[in-house]
Design an enzyme around this catalytic site. Structure first.
Site, mmCIF file in Angstrom:
data_model
loop_
_atom_site.group_PDB
_atom_site.id
_atom_site.type_symbol
_atom_site.label_atom_id
_atom_site.label_comp_id
_atom_site.label_asym_id
_atom_site.label_seq_id
_atom_site.Cartn_x
_atom_site.Cartn_y
_atom_site.Cartn_z
ATOM 1 N N LYS A 278 2.051 -3.396 6.266
ATOM 2 C CA LYS A 278 2.270 -3.210 4.875
ATOM 3 C C LYS A 278 4.144 -3.363 4.738
ATOM 4 O O LYS A 278 4.525 -4.000 3.945
ATOM 5 C CB LYS A 278 1.785 -2.394 4.003
ATOM 6 C CG LYS A 278 0.029 -2.510 3.963
ATOM 7 C CD LYS A 278 0.026 -4.187 3.283
ATOM 8 C CE LYS A 278 -1.291 -4.468 3.312
ATOM 9 N NZ LYS A 278 -1.598 -5.938 2.691
ATOM 10 N N TYR B 175 -1.607 0.208 10.116
ATOM 11 C CA TYR B 175 -1.821 -0.419 8.849
ATOM 12 C C TYR B 175 -0.898 -0.416 7.757
ATOM 13 O O TYR B 175 -0.296 -1.260 7.351
ATOM 14 C CB TYR B 175 -3.244 0.046 8.439
ATOM 15 C CG TYR B 175 -3.396 -0.265 6.839
ATOM 16 C CD1 TYR B 175 -3.511 -1.454 6.733
ATOM 17 C CD2 TYR B 175 -3.305 0.520 5.700
ATOM 18 C CE1 TYR B 175 -3.855 -1.949 5.160
ATOM 19 C CE2 TYR B 175 -3.306 0.117 4.487
ATOM 20 C CZ TYR B 175 -3.658 -1.144 4.245
ATOM 21 O OH TYR B 175 -3.650 -1.376 2.714
ATOM 22 N N SER C 104 1.037 -1.248 -0.018
ATOM 23 C CA SER C 104 -0.069 0.099 0.042
ATOM 24 C C SER C 104 0.826 1.250 -0.223
ATOM 25 O O SER C 104 1.745 1.373 0.630
ATOM 26 C CB SER C 104 -0.973 -0.245 1.264
ATOM 27 O OG SER C 104 -1.393 1.030 1.240
#
Ligand code: WQD
Length: 319
Positions: free
Chosen positions: A145, A141, A117
């Site tokens: 990644k 988050y 991402s």
């Protein structure tokens, strides 16, 4: 030879499954249906129900279907939720990947496409984000990644593993209404939600250093993004030494106001304007990909624009 798509019943996964089938691959899906829908998986594609955290399910998926490569999309993807539940995000996204890599190593599966991402970059202060722009994620988050990419690189030193990490920018639209993203976590569906409620779309800040003051993003159609995965699979099949990280974006910045205007156009509400609110914490002014590496390395470029994204997303929303 077949490809396992983890998260293949999800919004992006279902598009990837179709792109791989169109390219002539055999496909099997692993999905726990926590956010995915069985109906999104085409007839004839086997589904193994389970998560990547479930080693037994993973072994079944890999062994029963002669899997030689994995496209790994299963995982948690809500930035806000990750702030509230960071350990949960590490468990699902990082531990899940670790278990997947262990199973792949044991069963001699040597090719991986990893769903990464743009949030791995954090808040870079550059006009175009290249893959060499330093990664300083600001959300748990984004951190999962980035750590995932690092874990893959470390594993590839110790086991035969070729990989392509694809850093998605702002994914939107749908290839057909029934594959649409359900739920309203991103700008375009949030605008639709406000229209349905008879309220003006919300603009989180119009005092950014951008041409119209609103946030600028690189929106990419999910059908184009799915093609990028096919291109990665072709590359991995051709070159088992592949170790690549690529941005998936169009390299075109679009502002919140421009998106609202496009939505107004598409839904027949040319009068549609947003209501300006405070900036949303953690937002950057601008996040736009340099899309050169994916073009030169994978021969991929996006074909669809914001109009196609909004039109298809609206058709999916109406359904
Ligand atoms: C886009 C722009 C908002 C809603 C996030 C993740 C990223 C990826 C995609 C996952 C921003 C503005 C939004 C609204 C607004 N996720 N906005 N009014 O934050 O760029 O990216 O989703 O895998 O990793 O970080 O996407 O769609 O939330 O926002 O003004 O009602 O729209 O401030 O400028 P974002 P978004």
């Amino acid at each position: 030879m077949s490809w396992l798509v983890t998260g293949g019943a999800g919004y992006i996964g279902a598009h990837v499954v179709r792109a791989l089938l169109a390219d002539g691959h055999d496909v099997v899906v692993l999905d726990d249906l926590s956010t995915g829908f069985k109906e999104r998986v085409p007839d004839g594609v086997p589904i193994v129900l389970g998560t990547v955290l479930d080693r037994a399910a993973l072994d079944r998926a890999l062994l029963d279907h002669g899997v030689t490569g994995v496209v790994h999309l299963a995982g948690k993807k809500q930035v806000g939720e990750s702030v509230a539940k960071p350990l949960h995000y590490f468990h699902e996204n990082v531990e899940g990947l670790r278990i997947l890599l262990a199973a792949m190593g044991e069963h001699g599966v040597r090719s991986l496409v990893f769903s990464s991402s743009a949030s791995a970059y954090g808040m870079p202060d550059v006009e175009f984000v290249t893959e060499d722009t330093p990664c300083e994620p600001v959300s748990p988050y984004g951190l999962t990644k980035l750590v995932g990419e690092q874990l893959i690189a470390a594993a590839a030193v110790a086991q035969p593993l070729a990989y392509v990490n694809i850093r998605y920018f702002n994914v939107a639209g749908t290839a057909s209404p029934e594959l649409a993203d359900r739920g309203a976590a991103n700008l375009i569906p949030l605008i639709f939600e406000r229209i349905d409620a008879g309220l003006p779309p919300r603009i989180f800040g119009d005092d950014y250093p951008t041409p119209d003051g609103t946030g600028v993003r690189d929106y990419i159609h999910v059908a184009d993004l799915a093609e990028a995965h096919s291109a990665a699979v072709r590359r991995l099949t051709a070159d088992p030494r592949t170790a690549l990280t690529v941005n998936a974006g169009r390299g075109v910045g679009v502002s919140v106001r421009e998106i609202i205007q496009m939505v107004g156009d598409v839904v027949g509400r040319p009068d549609l304007t947003g209501a300006v609110e405070a900036r949303r914490p953690g937002d950057v002014a601008r996040s736009v990909a340099a899309a050169d590496r994916i073009r030169t390395e994978l021969g991929w470029t996006a074909h669809l624009g914001v109009r196609e994204m909004v039109e298809s997303a609206w058709a999916g929303w109406r359904r």
